[in-house]
Design a protein around this motif. Structure first.
Motif, short mmCIF file in Angstrom:
data_model
loop_
_atom_site.label_atom_id
_atom_site.label_comp_id
_atom_site.label_asym_id
_atom_site.label_seq_id
_atom_site.Cartn_x
_atom_site.Cartn_y
_atom_site.Cartn_z
N ASP A 9 49.81 48.41 32.52
CA ASP A 9 50.98 48.76 31.71
C ASP A 9 51.72 47.51 31.25
O ASP A 9 52.16 47.41 30.11
CB ASP A 9 51.93 49.68 32.49
N GLU A 10 51.85 46.52 32.15
CA GLU A 10 52.50 45.26 31.80
C GLU A 10 51.69 44.50 30.76
O GLU A 10 52.25 43.90 29.84
CB GLU A 10 52.72 44.39 33.03
N VAL A 11 50.37 44.51 30.88
CA VAL A 11 49.52 43.84 29.91
C VAL A 11 49.69 44.48 28.53
O VAL A 11 49.78 43.79 27.52
CB VAL A 11 48.03 43.88 30.35
N MET A 12 49.75 45.80 28.49
CA MET A 12 49.87 46.49 27.21
C MET A 12 51.23 46.27 26.55
O MET A 12 51.39 46.54 25.36
CB MET A 12 49.59 47.99 27.38
N LEU A 14 52.41 43.39 26.03
CA LEU A 14 52.29 42.14 25.27
C LEU A 14 52.16 42.44 23.77
O LEU A 14 51.50 43.41 23.38
CB LEU A 14 51.06 41.35 25.72
N PRO A 15 52.79 41.62 22.93
CA PRO A 15 52.65 41.82 21.49
C PRO A 15 51.19 41.75 21.05
O PRO A 15 50.47 40.83 21.43
CB PRO A 15 53.45 40.66 20.87
N GLY A 16 50.76 42.75 20.30
CA GLY A 16 49.40 42.76 19.78
C GLY A 16 48.34 43.31 20.72
O GLY A 16 47.17 43.36 20.36
N ALA A 17 48.72 43.74 21.92
CA ALA A 17 47.74 44.28 22.87
C ALA A 17 47.16 45.59 22.32
O ALA A 17 47.88 46.49 21.94
CB ALA A 17 48.39 44.53 24.22
N ARG A 18 45.83 45.66 22.25
CA ARG A 18 45.16 46.86 21.77
C ARG A 18 44.55 47.65 22.91
O ARG A 18 44.46 48.86 22.87
CB ARG A 18 44.08 46.48 20.78
N GLY A 19 44.10 46.95 23.94
CA GLY A 19 43.49 47.60 25.09
C GLY A 19 43.35 46.61 26.22
O GLY A 19 43.35 45.40 26.00
N ALA A 20 43.25 47.12 27.44
CA ALA A 20 43.13 46.25 28.61
C ALA A 20 42.37 46.98 29.70
O ALA A 20 42.33 48.21 29.74
CB ALA A 20 44.51 45.84 29.11
N ALA A 21 41.77 46.19 30.58
CA ALA A 21 41.02 46.76 31.70
C ALA A 21 40.98 45.76 32.85
O ALA A 21 41.10 44.55 32.64
CB ALA A 21 39.60 47.12 31.29
N ALA A 33 41.54 51.20 33.08
CA ALA A 33 41.56 50.83 31.66
C ALA A 33 42.67 51.59 30.97
O ALA A 33 43.04 52.69 31.37
CB ALA A 33 40.22 51.14 31.01
N VAL A 34 43.22 50.97 29.92
CA VAL A 34 44.30 51.59 29.17
C VAL A 34 44.21 51.13 27.72
O VAL A 34 43.64 50.07 27.43
CB VAL A 34 45.68 51.21 29.79
N GLY A 35 44.72 51.95 26.81
CA GLY A 35 44.71 51.60 25.39
C GLY A 35 43.36 51.87 24.75
O GLY A 35 42.56 52.66 25.25
N ALA A 36 43.13 51.18 23.65
CA ALA A 36 41.89 51.36 22.89
C ALA A 36 40.77 50.49 23.47
O ALA A 36 41.02 49.58 24.24
CB ALA A 36 42.12 51.00 21.43
N ARG A 142 47.66 34.40 27.71
CA ARG A 142 47.05 33.66 28.82
C ARG A 142 48.04 33.45 29.95
O ARG A 142 47.70 33.62 31.13
CB ARG A 142 46.54 32.30 28.33
N LEU A 143 49.26 33.07 29.61
CA LEU A 143 50.27 32.84 30.65
C LEU A 143 50.60 34.12 31.40
O LEU A 143 50.71 34.13 32.63
CB LEU A 143 51.54 32.25 30.03
N ARG A 144 50.77 35.22 30.68
CA ARG A 144 51.13 36.49 31.31
C ARG A 144 49.99 37.03 32.17
O ARG A 144 50.22 37.56 33.25
CB ARG A 144 51.53 37.52 30.26
N LEU A 145 48.74 36.90 31.70
CA LEU A 145 47.61 37.36 32.51
C LEU A 145 47.49 36.56 33.78
O LEU A 145 47.20 37.11 34.85
CB LEU A 145 46.31 37.30 31.73
N ARG A 146 47.71 35.26 33.70
CA ARG A 146 47.65 34.42 34.90
C ARG A 146 48.71 34.87 35.90
O ARG A 146 48.44 35.01 37.09
CB ARG A 146 47.82 32.95 34.54
N ASP A 147 49.93 35.13 35.42
CA ASP A 147 51.01 35.58 36.29
C ASP A 147 50.67 36.94 36.91
O ASP A 147 50.84 37.15 38.11
CB ASP A 147 52.32 35.66 35.50
#
Length: 155
Positions: A9-12, A14-21, A33-36, A142-147
């Motif tokens: 949910d936090e990853v999604m 992010l500006p421009g996030a289309r999908g994450a897993a 997984a979430v999003g497209a 990149r910074l947010r994913l690392r965190d």
């Protein structure tokens, strides 16, 4: 510590996030997984991105054990959490046992960012973010994913 769902949910956000897993890269299974999904199937996308992660981690040009320059990294090796850092490394350096920090694949319409997560068990996990090229900020992602990877609870 956020769990997988909270992390995604936090990853999604992010500006421009289309999908994450969150993907286990040795088996290619999506733990969440979430999003497209670029091909409309999160499980297939997880398997495909895991193949890229395995390839990058197994080639010595990208990931070798600095303690033994001739030996490539093995994703199946068991490294202790207190493993020594390579000579000249500091606390901000990825510790021995982490094959690759990030993999970025850029397409005409987006970016795929794979960020490896250190886990307390004998497996490899990465966060996969599909980011829109026009609206996303790759450096911020990149910074947010690392965190998030540092705080992710996979126990």
């Amino acid at each position: 510590m956020p769990g997988i769902d909270e992390c995604l949910d936090e990853v999604m956000a992010l500006p421009g996030a289309r999908g994450a897993a969150v993907v286990e890269w040795i088996s290619g299974l999506a733990l969440g997984a979430v999003g497209a999904s670029p091909n409309d199937d999160h499980e297939v996308t997880a398997a495909e991105t895991a193949e890229i992660a395995r390839l990058a981690s197994e080639y010595a040009a990208f990931a070798h054990d600095p303690a033994s320059p001739a030996a490539p990294f093995s994703p199946y090796a068991d490294f202790a959490d207190d493993a020594p850092l390579p000579p000249g490394a500091d606390g901000d350096t990825v510790r021995i046992g982490t094959p690759v920090e990030d993999i970025i694949v850029t397409t005409r319409t987006g970016h795929h960012l794979l960020h490896f997560v250190d886990t307390p068990f004998d497996s490899g996990v990465f966060l996969h973010l599909w980011l829109d090229r026009a609206d996303g900020n790759l450096a911020l992602a990149r910074l947010r994913l690392r965190d998030l990877a540092e705080r992710l609870a996979l126990r």
